[in-house]
Design a protein around this motif. Structure first.
Motif, PDB file in Angstrom:
ATOM      1  N   ILE A 174       2.589 -18.728   9.110  1.00 40.70           N
ATOM      2  CA  ILE A 174       1.827 -18.637   7.870  1.00 40.70           C
ATOM      3  C   ILE A 174       0.647 -17.694   8.097  1.00 40.70           C
ATOM      4  O   ILE A 174      -0.170 -17.906   8.995  1.00 40.70           O
ATOM      5  CB  ILE A 174       1.332 -20.029   7.428  1.00 40.70           C
ATOM      6  CG1 ILE A 174       2.531 -20.906   7.044  1.00 40.70           C
ATOM      7  CG2 ILE A 174       0.361 -19.914   6.255  1.00 40.70           C
ATOM      8  CD1 ILE A 174       2.172 -22.322   6.677  1.00 40.70           C
ATOM      9  N   ARG A 175       0.575 -16.633   7.287  1.00 40.37           N
ATOM     10  CA  ARG A 175      -0.468 -15.621   7.460  1.00 40.37           C
ATOM     11  C   ARG A 175      -1.740 -15.952   6.682  1.00 40.37           C
ATOM     12  O   ARG A 175      -2.839 -15.568   7.087  1.00 40.37           O
ATOM     13  CB  ARG A 175       0.084 -14.262   7.031  1.00 40.37           C
ATOM     14  CG  ARG A 175       1.200 -13.791   7.963  1.00 40.37           C
ATOM     15  CD  ARG A 175       1.983 -12.625   7.432  1.00 40.37           C
ATOM     16  NE  ARG A 175       3.055 -12.281   8.373  1.00 40.37           N
ATOM     17  CZ  ARG A 175       4.174 -11.663   8.041  1.00 40.37           C
ATOM     18  NH1 ARG A 175       4.379 -11.310   6.779  1.00 40.37           N
ATOM     19  NH2 ARG A 175       5.095 -11.393   8.949  1.00 40.37           N
ATOM     20  N   SER A 176      -1.585 -16.625   5.575  1.00 44.82           N
ATOM     21  CA  SER A 176      -2.742 -17.142   4.846  1.00 44.82           C
ATOM     22  C   SER A 176      -2.285 -18.331   4.021  1.00 44.82           C
ATOM     23  O   SER A 176      -1.093 -18.531   3.805  1.00 44.82           O
ATOM     24  CB  SER A 176      -3.375 -16.064   3.956  1.00 44.82           C
ATOM     25  OG  SER A 176      -2.512 -15.694   2.906  1.00 44.82           O
ATOM     26  N   GLY A 177      -3.255 -19.121   3.553  1.00 40.29           N
ATOM     27  CA  GLY A 177      -2.924 -20.377   2.915  1.00 40.29           C
ATOM     28  C   GLY A 177      -2.855 -21.480   3.950  1.00 40.29           C
ATOM     29  O   GLY A 177      -3.124 -21.258   5.141  1.00 40.29           O
ATOM     30  N   ASN A 178      -2.484 -22.679   3.524  1.00 40.01           N
ATOM     31  CA  ASN A 178      -2.438 -23.802   4.455  1.00 40.01           C
ATOM     32  C   ASN A 178      -1.465 -24.864   4.009  1.00 40.01           C
ATOM     33  O   ASN A 178      -1.004 -24.874   2.857  1.00 40.01           O
ATOM     34  CB  ASN A 178      -3.839 -24.408   4.627  1.00 40.01           C
ATOM     35  CG  ASN A 178      -4.451 -24.823   3.310  1.00 40.01           C
ATOM     36  OD1 ASN A 178      -4.016 -25.776   2.678  1.00 40.01           O
ATOM     37  ND2 ASN A 178      -5.478 -24.094   2.878  1.00 40.01           N
ATOM     38  N   VAL A 179      -1.136 -25.753   4.953  1.00 38.59           N
ATOM     39  CA  VAL A 179      -0.274 -26.903   4.694  1.00 38.59           C
ATOM     40  C   VAL A 179      -0.990 -28.145   5.202  1.00 38.59           C
ATOM     41  O   VAL A 179      -1.508 -28.150   6.331  1.00 38.59           O
ATOM     42  CB  VAL A 179       1.099 -26.767   5.391  1.00 38.59           C
ATOM     43  CG1 VAL A 179       1.974 -27.998   5.098  1.00 38.59           C
ATOM     44  CG2 VAL A 179       1.810 -25.496   4.946  1.00 38.59           C
ATOM     45  N   HIS A 180      -1.029 -29.182   4.386  1.00 41.06           N
ATOM     46  CA  HIS A 180      -1.651 -30.444   4.781  1.00 41.06           C
ATOM     47  C   HIS A 180      -0.628 -31.576   4.729  1.00 41.06           C
ATOM     48  O   HIS A 180       0.186 -31.648   3.810  1.00 41.06           O
ATOM     49  CB  HIS A 180      -2.822 -30.786   3.861  1.00 41.06           C
ATOM     50  CG  HIS A 180      -4.085 -30.054   4.201  1.00 41.06           C
ATOM     51  ND1 HIS A 180      -4.315 -28.752   3.803  1.00 41.06           N
ATOM     52  CD2 HIS A 180      -5.189 -30.443   4.907  1.00 41.06           C
ATOM     53  CE1 HIS A 180      -5.508 -28.371   4.243  1.00 41.06           C
ATOM     54  NE2 HIS A 180      -6.051 -29.371   4.919  1.00 41.06           N
ATOM     55  N   LEU A 181      -0.688 -32.430   5.720  1.00 41.96           N
ATOM     56  CA  LEU A 181       0.074 -33.678   5.742  1.00 41.96           C
ATOM     57  C   LEU A 181      -0.952 -34.788   5.549  1.00 41.96           C
ATOM     58  O   LEU A 181      -1.744 -35.065   6.459  1.00 41.96           O
ATOM     59  CB  LEU A 181       0.802 -33.850   7.073  1.00 41.96           C
ATOM     60  CG  LEU A 181       1.676 -35.098   7.202  1.00 41.96           C
ATOM     61  CD1 LEU A 181       2.898 -34.996   6.288  1.00 41.96           C
ATOM     62  CD2 LEU A 181       2.130 -35.291   8.655  1.00 41.96           C
ATOM     63  N   GLY A 182      -0.983 -35.383   4.357  1.00 40.95           N
ATOM     64  CA  GLY A 182      -2.092 -36.275   4.045  1.00 40.95           C
ATOM     65  C   GLY A 182      -3.385 -35.485   4.078  1.00 40.95           C
ATOM     66  O   GLY A 182      -3.508 -34.430   3.446  1.00 40.95           O
ATOM     67  N   ASP A 183      -4.350 -35.952   4.857  1.00 40.85           N
ATOM     68  CA  ASP A 183      -5.620 -35.231   4.963  1.00 40.85           C
ATOM     69  C   ASP A 183      -5.713 -34.372   6.218  1.00 40.85           C
ATOM     70  O   ASP A 183      -6.775 -33.857   6.557  1.00 40.85           O
ATOM     71  CB  ASP A 183      -6.795 -36.215   4.937  1.00 40.85           C
ATOM     72  CG  ASP A 183      -6.729 -37.243   6.062  1.00 40.85           C
ATOM     73  OD1 ASP A 183      -5.778 -37.206   6.879  1.00 40.85           O
ATOM     74  OD2 ASP A 183      -7.634 -38.105   6.129  1.00 40.85           O
ATOM     75  N   GLN A 184      -4.582 -34.179   6.919  1.00 38.26           N
ATOM     76  CA  GLN A 184      -4.587 -33.394   8.156  1.00 38.26           C
ATOM     77  C   GLN A 184      -4.009 -31.999   7.928  1.00 38.26           C
ATOM     78  O   GLN A 184      -2.928 -31.852   7.349  1.00 38.26           O
ATOM     79  CB  GLN A 184      -3.760 -34.104   9.241  1.00 38.26           C
ATOM     80  CG  GLN A 184      -4.269 -35.490   9.584  1.00 38.26           C
ATOM     81  CD  GLN A 184      -3.426 -36.136  10.663  1.00 38.26           C
ATOM     82  OE1 GLN A 184      -3.590 -35.886  11.857  1.00 38.26           O
ATOM     83  NE2 GLN A 184      -2.492 -36.991  10.253  1.00 38.26           N
ATOM     84  N   ASP A 185      -4.717 -30.993   8.400  1.00 42.49           N
ATOM     85  CA  ASP A 185      -4.238 -29.618   8.308  1.00 42.49           C
ATOM     86  C   ASP A 185      -3.176 -29.400   9.387  1.00 42.49           C
ATOM     87  O   ASP A 185      -3.455 -29.510  10.581  1.00 42.49           O
ATOM     88  CB  ASP A 185      -5.403 -28.654   8.513  1.00 42.49           C
ATOM     89  CG  ASP A 185      -5.033 -27.205   8.189  1.00 42.49           C
ATOM     90  OD1 ASP A 185      -3.837 -26.858   8.249  1.00 42.49           O
ATOM     91  OD2 ASP A 185      -5.948 -26.417   7.877  1.00 42.49           O
ATOM     92  N   ILE A 186      -1.938 -29.100   8.962  1.00 42.41           N
ATOM     93  CA  ILE A 186      -0.843 -28.915   9.920  1.00 42.41           C
ATOM     94  C   ILE A 186      -0.349 -27.473   9.930  1.00 42.41           C
ATOM     95  O   ILE A 186       0.735 -27.187  10.447  1.00 42.41           O
ATOM     96  CB  ILE A 186       0.328 -29.873   9.621  1.00 42.41           C
ATOM     97  CG1 ILE A 186       0.919 -29.603   8.223  1.00 42.41           C
ATOM     98  CG2 ILE A 186      -0.115 -31.328   9.749  1.00 42.41           C
ATOM     99  CD1 ILE A 186       2.229 -30.337   7.956  1.00 42.41           C
TER     100      ILE A 186
END
Length: 263
Positions: free
Chosen positions: A68-80
């Motif tokens: 992933i070059r930009s943006g984000n993925v969260h699992l619940g409140d954790q940044d994964i």
């Protein structure tokens, strides 16, 4: 992102959420161009769209297989975002790829044991749970996975991913290459898994069937979210029908069917 109709999102903490994800396989070439998705507890999410839209790439980016070059993925409140796949499995993310999703030289039972190599003390307990959910696998547990049919392999791949008790299961085109009968069995099994409390995010080539069983759907086009809404809303939306469902229009406008396994 355009919404098919004015659907209010569910409230509460998302199980998994991708936000403005930009990702690709080659330097300087993006397949995803600001793609977003959210799945809440108990939901089944369907992802449809034309070939090359980035559907499978989105799942792989969420599972750490595509950078992933930009943006984000969260699992619940954790940044994964961009975490290693083994870490994601430990945290509760299951992933079933479209191809090469079993160990053909191992038996069914050995495949399932491989799914829980991180927690060997729970193997017996989880095996019993999988035998209850997939009785056909229990009957053939000593058979080599390489001797299974396509539908049986898909069931085994799902069961192995479930051994770690994930909070979300990512499925990449689970019905691909299967006969219509086996496709129906796969969709029934997927819905059954979802009803046990596992959130499911599914990329699917069979758009009509996907929209029938999913709670909400995303239509991807050129790496972006073109439309989103409930499965029923998307199936009846004239623009979605015209652009993405084509000759399936009459079928998808039929009343949404809740797929449940036979008792």
């Amino acid at each position: 992102m355009t919404t098919a109709t004015a659907t209010e999102p569910r409230q509460g903490t998302a199980v998994i959420e991708a936000t403005d994800v930009v990702a690709g396989y080659l330097p300087g070439v993006n397949i995803l161009n600001g793609c977003s998705l959210v799945a809440y507890p108990g939901e089944m999410i369907g992802i449809i769209g034309p070939n090359g839209a980035g559907k499978s790439t989105l799942l792989k980016a969420m599972f750490g297989l595509v950078k992933i070059r930009s943006g984000n993925v969260h699992l619940g409140d954790q940044d994964i975002t961009n975490l290693r796949t083994n870490r994601l499995v430990e945290m509760g993310v299951g992933f079933v790829p479209q191809n090469n999703n079993v160990f053909p030289s191992l038996t069914i039972e050995e495949n399932l044991q491989m799914g829980l190599f991180l927690r060997p003390k729970k193997v017996r307990q989880r095996l019993e749970a999988m035998w209850d959910l997939f009785p056909n696998l229990h009957e053939r547990r000593t058979r080599s996975a390489g001797a299974l049919s396509g539908g049986e392999r898909q069931s085994l791949a799902m069961a192995r991913a479930l051994m770690m008790e994930p909070s979300v299961l990512l499925l990449d085109e689970p019905s691909a290459g299967l006969s219509p009968v086996r496709q129906d069995e796969t969709f029934i099994r997927t819905r059954q898994i979802n009803k046990t409390g596992v959130c499911v995010v599914m990329v699917e080539q069979n758009a009509r069937r996907c929209l029938q069983i999913c709670d909400r759907g995303y239509v991807l086009d050129q790496g972006r979210d073109a439309y989103t809404g409930t499965g029923h809303e998307l199936a009846k939306d004239p623009k979605v029908i015209e652009l993405y469902l084509g000759t399936l229009a009459e079928d998808v406008e039929a009343e949404r069917t809740d797929v449940t396994p036979e008792q």
